[in-house]
Write an enzyme that holds these catalytic residues in place. Sequence first.
Site, PDB file in Angstrom:
ATOM      1  N   CYS A 277       0.882  -1.237   0.056  1.00 14.96           N
ATOM      2  CA  CYS A 277       0.097  -0.170  -0.237  1.00 14.96           C
ATOM      3  C   CYS A 277       0.779   1.044  -0.088  1.00 14.96           C
ATOM      4  O   CYS A 277       0.720   2.090  -0.879  1.00 14.96           O
ATOM      5  CB  CYS A 277      -1.091   0.015   1.355  1.00 14.96           C
ATOM      6  SG  CYS A 277      -2.080  -1.465   1.211  1.00 14.96           S
ATOM      7  N   ASP A 319      26.933  30.731 -18.754  1.00 18.28           N
ATOM      8  CA  ASP A 319      26.927  31.982 -19.209  1.00 18.28           C
ATOM      9  C   ASP A 319      28.086  32.608 -18.591  1.00 18.28           C
ATOM     10  O   ASP A 319      28.676  32.339 -17.404  1.00 18.28           O
ATOM     11  CB  ASP A 319      25.741  32.466 -19.209  1.00 18.28           C
ATOM     12  CG  ASP A 319      25.582  34.067 -19.656  1.00 18.28           C
ATOM     13  OD1 ASP A 319      26.173  34.281 -20.507  1.00 18.28           O
ATOM     14  OD2 ASP A 319      25.207  34.794 -18.897  1.00 18.28           O
ATOM     15  N   THR A 321      28.591  36.733 -18.244  1.00 13.68           N
ATOM     16  CA  THR A 321      27.963  37.833 -17.475  1.00 13.68           C
ATOM     17  C   THR A 321      26.915  37.437 -16.724  1.00 13.68           C
ATOM     18  O   THR A 321      26.017  36.914 -17.000  1.00 13.68           O
ATOM     19  CB  THR A 321      27.623  38.786 -18.599  1.00 13.68           C
ATOM     20  OG1 THR A 321      28.767  39.092 -19.614  1.00 13.68           O
ATOM     21  CG2 THR A 321      27.228  40.147 -17.848  1.00 13.68           C
ATOM     22  N   ASP A 516      21.488  33.972 -16.386  1.00 13.38           N
ATOM     23  CA  ASP A 516      20.791  34.776 -15.692  1.00 13.38           C
ATOM     24  C   ASP A 516      20.164  35.790 -16.679  1.00 13.38           C
ATOM     25  O   ASP A 516      19.311  36.539 -16.076  1.00 13.38           O
ATOM     26  CB  ASP A 516      21.725  35.632 -14.561  1.00 13.38           C
ATOM     27  CG  ASP A 516      22.392  36.820 -15.424  1.00 13.38           C
ATOM     28  OD1 ASP A 516      23.008  36.267 -16.473  1.00 13.38           O
ATOM     29  OD2 ASP A 516      22.448  37.606 -14.816  1.00 13.38           O
TER      30      ASP A 516
END
Length: 619
Positions: A277, A319, A321, A516
């Site tokens: 169960c 990335d 920057t 970002d």
Amino acid sequence: MLAKSATSGSLRSLDDHLDQILVVIAVSGLIAGLALKLTNMPSAPQLVWAAATLPVLTALLFQAARSMLRGDFGLDIVAALSMTVALGFGETLAANVVALMYAGGQLLESFASGRAAKEMTALLGRVAQTAMRYRGNRLEEVAIETLAPGDRLLIRHGEVLPVDGVVFSGSAILDQSALTGEAIPIERRAPHEVLSGSTSVGTTFDLMTLRPASESTYAGIVRLVEAAQRSKAPMARLADRYAIGFLFLTIGLAIAAWLLSSDPRRALAVLVVATPCPLILAVPVALVSGLSRSAKAGALIKGGDVLEALSRVRVALLDKTGTVTQGSAEIVQIRSARWVPEAELLRLAASLDQASNHVMAAALVAAAKKRGIALSSPTDVREDAGAGIEGQVEGKRVIIGGSTFVQNCTNEGDPRTFRFGIKPGQVVVAVAIDGAVAGIIVMADQIRSDASLAIKQLRRAGITKIVLATGDRLDVATGISEELGIDEILGDLTPEAKVDAVVAARKSGPVMMVGDGINDAPALASADVGIAMGARGAAASSEAAGVVLLVDKLAPLAQAIVIAQRTIIIAKQSVIAGLGLSLVAMCFAAFGYLPPVQGALLQELIDLAVILNAMRALR
């Protein structure tokens, strides 16, 4: 209308307490039946045990039907089958035990999920509802929905910041543990930006609102948490899919035991022992535990499917920057002529740049203010957009801009004589005072202080290849990658080219993309896992990403990967151990070594063990 609302509320309340009600019914029936065994009414216990089983069976069948309508097929159908067969064969005590263990398993799962989601639920409960806003010289308590940028608020000791803003006056001592997991409070003075969701643990201070409450950092985090809590993980669905094969195996073994022994009780024992169960609940318990641990570490994972994908990533695209670097230009060096001090050169330049909206001008002004330099107001300003600006500051004629612009506007000196040793990626701002070149200010987007350590942690977490993927120039990216020990450099990338880079990187394994900006959003969405720098990043990147870093650091990323890997291992352990032990118990039951009642008790001990194992993901 009121009656309808009251009825709806009563139904929700009943649904919330259904597990407790079913446990009480099953326990009461079991105890009452055992007590009646001592009387001269031999049929009474059977009736009581059957009566106590039927409500649980009815609730189970209703829940199974709803799940099947949604396309989910779970192992709970085996529990319904074992209760039904037990009642049909007159084994009402075994049926009652199975009913009790099923209801108890549901109750245990509710407790476990609630315990696991504690940190995430705590986020939702801390949302401020009102704020103290200045109206002239008076203070008024207003709903946070009415706050607008520019409003001045009073933040008192112990209050949660309702909106993003800047410290307007006073000193703010803030506990950001709910956002970042960091236990040590931080101090922020005017005009430093602070995030909603932080708790003031110092004296009162004034806060100037930057954006509405609905657009503030904490509101975005709350929305992401709610989305994560609504998510259902593929591993949970995978455990459900095991149910089909397990169900056929159970029925086949039960029929074989019956036919070979001519004893229907053996078939019933197999069905009872095969009633896992709460077993499939162990997987979502482990996943919610992992989500909770990761959120506490500062990385909000939006759902179990993202957590599972994060555990498999082997390639990281970063990335530049705002991800590997700070994301804003800072002063690296000031080179001035002998006749002007460096501090004075910066003060005059920043004073004039207050009149410009150029991004480098704003960075220069911010850097000067950060150093505590008092600026003067410029007059007689004239700007050549994108080239430079000139004007009067305290009676001096000041010129700022590129080397060529300043050279053309002066009579004495050459800015190029100050440029020796300038590195790729550094920006030179030339300054002239009263017709003479006074020096240059060198600015650059600096590498994050924690970037080198974060990359080492990613490698320890199992990332085999790290790629710097940036829209900046290749020579700038090369210098950064050499300093950080990055495996591959991709420069001058458009948003579309970043998507292509993600696709190409999949040849080396599952890919995560960390970024970002708005330009990173397509790549974040196309990666196996998108990671957004959510503390300062663009809203588009946070929406496209599967993981949002709640603190402006890379460190939580490696922690989140390790937590995801451990969580998936624990979840798989729960599935394999639970089903394996159930299969062994079924074989014993098929050969007659495990009667139905004892089999039910044994199975629920197995289920309890795997759920407790799943909760290890909290640690």
